[in-house]
Design an enzyme around this catalytic site. Structure first.
Site, short mmCIF file in Angstrom:
data_model
loop_
_atom_site.label_atom_id
_atom_site.label_comp_id
_atom_site.label_asym_id
_atom_site.label_seq_id
_atom_site.Cartn_x
_atom_site.Cartn_y
_atom_site.Cartn_z
N TYR A 1 0.84 -1.20 0.00
CA TYR A 1 0.00 0.00 0.00
C TYR A 1 0.87 1.25 0.00
O TYR A 1 0.61 2.20 -0.73
CB TYR A 1 -0.92 0.02 1.23
CG TYR A 1 -1.99 -1.03 1.20
CD1 TYR A 1 -3.17 -0.83 0.51
CD2 TYR A 1 -1.83 -2.23 1.89
CE1 TYR A 1 -4.17 -1.80 0.48
CE2 TYR A 1 -2.81 -3.21 1.87
CZ TYR A 1 -3.97 -2.99 1.17
OH TYR A 1 -4.95 -3.95 1.14
N HIS B 1 -5.75 -7.23 -6.15
CA HIS B 1 -5.27 -8.35 -5.33
C HIS B 1 -3.75 -8.40 -5.27
O HIS B 1 -3.19 -9.07 -4.41
CB HIS B 1 -5.84 -9.68 -5.84
CG HIS B 1 -5.37 -10.06 -7.20
ND1 HIS B 1 -5.96 -9.57 -8.35
CD2 HIS B 1 -4.36 -10.86 -7.60
CE1 HIS B 1 -5.33 -10.09 -9.40
NE2 HIS B 1 -4.34 -10.86 -8.97
N GLU C 1 -1.14 -16.74 -9.87
CA GLU C 1 -0.20 -15.96 -10.67
C GLU C 1 1.25 -16.31 -10.35
O GLU C 1 2.17 -15.63 -10.80
CB GLU C 1 -0.44 -14.47 -10.43
CG GLU C 1 -1.79 -14.01 -10.91
CD GLU C 1 -2.03 -12.51 -10.74
OE1 GLU C 1 -3.05 -12.05 -11.25
OE2 GLU C 1 -1.21 -11.81 -10.11
#
Length: 104
Positions: free
Chosen positions: A25, A57, A85
């Site tokens: 973040y 995500h 992923e």
């Protein structure tokens, strides 16, 4: 600065996170223009208008932990999306940031 402009800047950064990588973040906040926007990043991702394009995500906290309030199916869904992923998790459940942290 209007929220729409801030959110668009945040979404622009998140769209750049490549497959197999994550960002924090704080990292997204810094790249969007203000290192103090970490919470704003969280708010923006919570109201993400297009998760298929804006891969929220791929954003985790500074410790590599997934969101407890992940908006798209619960906490486990974020981990499942990341694992699909190729993101590896440490035994304690955190993302292996040493290997997967995005370095733009």
């Amino acid at each position: 600065m209007a929220n729409n402009n801030v959110f668009e800047r945040i979404y622009g950064v998140v769209k750049q996170i490549p497959l197999g990588k994550v960002a924090t973040y704080g990292q997204v906040a810094l790249l969007a223009g203000n290192p103090r926007w970490s919470r704003v990043v969280g708010y923006a991702l919570h109201v993400n208008p297009d998760p298929s394009v804006i891969k929220c995500h791929r954003v985790v906290n500074r410790n590599g932990e997934t969101s407890k309030a992940f908006a798209f199916g619960g906490e486990d869904m974020q981990r499942m999306l990341l694992e699909s992923e190729g993101i590896e998790f440490l035994p304690d459940g955190r993302v292996n940031l040493e290997k997967h942290l995005w370095k733009p």
